[in-house]
Design a protein around this motif. Structure first.
Motif, PDB file in Angstrom:
ATOM      1  N   THR A 277       1.000  -1.205   0.209  1.00 15.65           N
ATOM      2  CA  THR A 277      -0.014   0.101  -0.236  1.00 15.65           C
ATOM      3  C   THR A 277       0.892   1.285  -0.023  1.00 15.65           C
ATOM      4  OG1 THR A 277       0.018  -0.186   2.341  1.00 15.65           O
ATOM      5  CG2 THR A 277      -1.973  -1.020   1.055  1.00 15.65           C
ATOM      6  N   SER A 278       1.954   1.127   0.602  1.00 16.11           N
ATOM      7  CA  SER A 278       2.888   2.344   0.393  1.00 16.11           C
ATOM      8  C   SER A 278       3.349   2.787  -0.901  1.00 16.11           C
ATOM      9  CB  SER A 278       4.147   1.900   1.224  1.00 16.11           C
ATOM     10  OG  SER A 278       4.877   0.914   0.922  1.00 16.11           O
ATOM     11  N   LEU A 279       3.556   1.841  -1.857  1.00 17.95           N
ATOM     12  CA  LEU A 279       3.962   1.893  -3.184  1.00 17.95           C
ATOM     13  C   LEU A 279       2.476   2.375  -4.084  1.00 17.95           C
ATOM     14  CD1 LEU A 279       6.723  -0.634  -3.910  1.00 17.95           C
ATOM     15  CD2 LEU A 279       6.903   1.797  -3.432  1.00 17.95           C
TER      16      LEU A 279
ATOM     17  N   ALA B  75       6.898   0.902  -9.851  1.00 17.41           N
ATOM     18  CA  ALA B  75       7.346   1.998  -8.801  1.00 17.41           C
ATOM     19  C   ALA B  75       8.687   2.432  -9.018  1.00 17.41           C
ATOM     20  CB  ALA B  75       6.878   1.473  -7.451  1.00 17.41           C
ATOM     21  N   HIS B  76       9.707   1.396  -9.204  1.00 15.86           N
ATOM     22  CA  HIS B  76      11.112   1.659  -9.449  1.00 15.86           C
ATOM     23  C   HIS B  76      11.609   1.193 -10.846  1.00 15.86           C
ATOM     24  CE1 HIS B  76      11.059   2.820  -5.327  1.00 15.86           C
ATOM     25  NE2 HIS B  76      10.406   1.586  -4.944  1.00 15.86           N
TER      26      HIS B  76
ATOM     27  N   GLU C  99      13.760   2.079 -13.159  1.00 12.63           N
ATOM     28  CA  GLU C  99      15.053   2.453 -13.310  1.00 12.63           C
ATOM     29  C   GLU C  99      15.961   0.964 -12.531  1.00 12.63           C
ATOM     30  OE1 GLU C  99      14.059   4.246  -9.786  1.00 12.63           O
ATOM     31  OE2 GLU C  99      13.165   4.315 -11.709  1.00 12.63           O
ATOM     32  N   GLU C 100      15.585   0.697 -11.466  1.00 13.37           N
ATOM     33  CA  GLU C 100      15.950  -0.392 -10.695  1.00 13.37           C
ATOM     34  C   GLU C 100      15.932  -1.809 -11.429  1.00 13.37           C
ATOM     35  OE1 GLU C 100      14.946  -0.678  -6.612  1.00 13.37           O
ATOM     36  OE2 GLU C 100      15.644   1.395  -6.482  1.00 13.37           O
ATOM     37  N   GLN C 101      14.693  -1.912 -12.110  1.00 16.64           N
ATOM     38  CA  GLN C 101      14.598  -3.155 -12.815  1.00 16.64           C
ATOM     39  C   GLN C 101      15.289  -3.457 -14.023  1.00 16.64           C
ATOM     40  OE1 GLN C 101      12.634  -5.725 -11.569  1.00 16.64           O
ATOM     41  NE2 GLN C 101      12.586  -4.292  -9.587  1.00 16.64           N
ATOM     42  N   ARG C 102      15.589  -2.212 -14.944  1.00 18.80           N
ATOM     43  CA  ARG C 102      16.550  -2.208 -16.175  1.00 18.80           C
ATOM     44  C   ARG C 102      17.783  -2.341 -15.432  1.00 18.80           C
ATOM     45  NH1 ARG C 102      14.897   3.151 -17.515  1.00 18.80           N
ATOM     46  NH2 ARG C 102      12.369   2.871 -17.462  1.00 18.80           N
ATOM     47  N   ALA C 103      18.221  -1.891 -14.520  1.00 11.53           N
ATOM     48  CA  ALA C 103      19.833  -2.362 -14.147  1.00 11.53           C
ATOM     49  C   ALA C 103      19.999  -3.802 -13.884  1.00 11.53           C
ATOM     50  CB  ALA C 103      20.351  -1.515 -13.111  1.00 11.53           C
ATOM     51  N   ALA C 104      19.260  -4.262 -13.153  1.00 15.67           N
ATOM     52  CA  ALA C 104      19.316  -5.800 -12.736  1.00 15.67           C
ATOM     53  C   ALA C 104      19.169  -6.629 -13.911  1.00 15.67           C
ATOM     54  CB  ALA C 104      18.440  -6.176 -11.826  1.00 15.67           C
TER      55      ALA C 104
END
Length: 129
Positions: free
Chosen positions: A112-114, A121-122, A124-129
């Motif tokens: 619920t926080s996202l 939500a993130h 850019e982090e998914q593309r880097a991994a």
């Protein structure tokens, strides 16, 4: 400190009050009733437990916690789940897994926080991994 909350006749607090872990036999909290397959069944609160807890201290509020007690002899059995209730619960849990952004099943309950799956939500982090 335990003497402060000792009021078995209810003169000070309005209902019988006991310190933490000093409730008489025959009284139980909702959670204790549920663990034994019972529910309060519409009965009024029979007594309460009071105790100090610095863990839940909030600004301007005393750190006193309360737990309501119910009579075990007046408790009723928990109603069994019907197939329609099971279906409604499964549908509600499935809805909590659907991301409102990408409309896919995330495989976990959306935080619920996202308000959306972690990938949305993130990104850019998914593309880097």
């Amino acid at each position: 400190m335990a003497g402060r909350f000792w009021d078995p006749d209810g003169a000070r607090y309005g209902i019988p009050t006991y310190p933490f872990r000093m409730a008489p036999a025959g009284l139980a909290t909702r959670r204790q009733l549920r663990a034994t397959g019972l529910r309060p069944g519409g009965q009024e609160v029979a007594a309460q437990l009071l105790w100090f807890s610095h863990r839940y201290r909030r600004k301007g509020c005393p750190p006193v916690r309360v737990a309501y007690l119910y009579r075990v002899d007046q408790a009723r059995a928990v109603r069994p789940m019907t197939p329609r209730k099971w279906a409604a619960l499964a549908k509600a849990n499935a809805a909590r897994r659907i991301c409102p952004e990408c409309r896919t099943d995330a495989g976990y309950v959306i935080p619920t926080s996202l308000g959306m799956c972690v990938a949305c939500a993130h990104p850019e982090e998914q593309r880097a991994a």
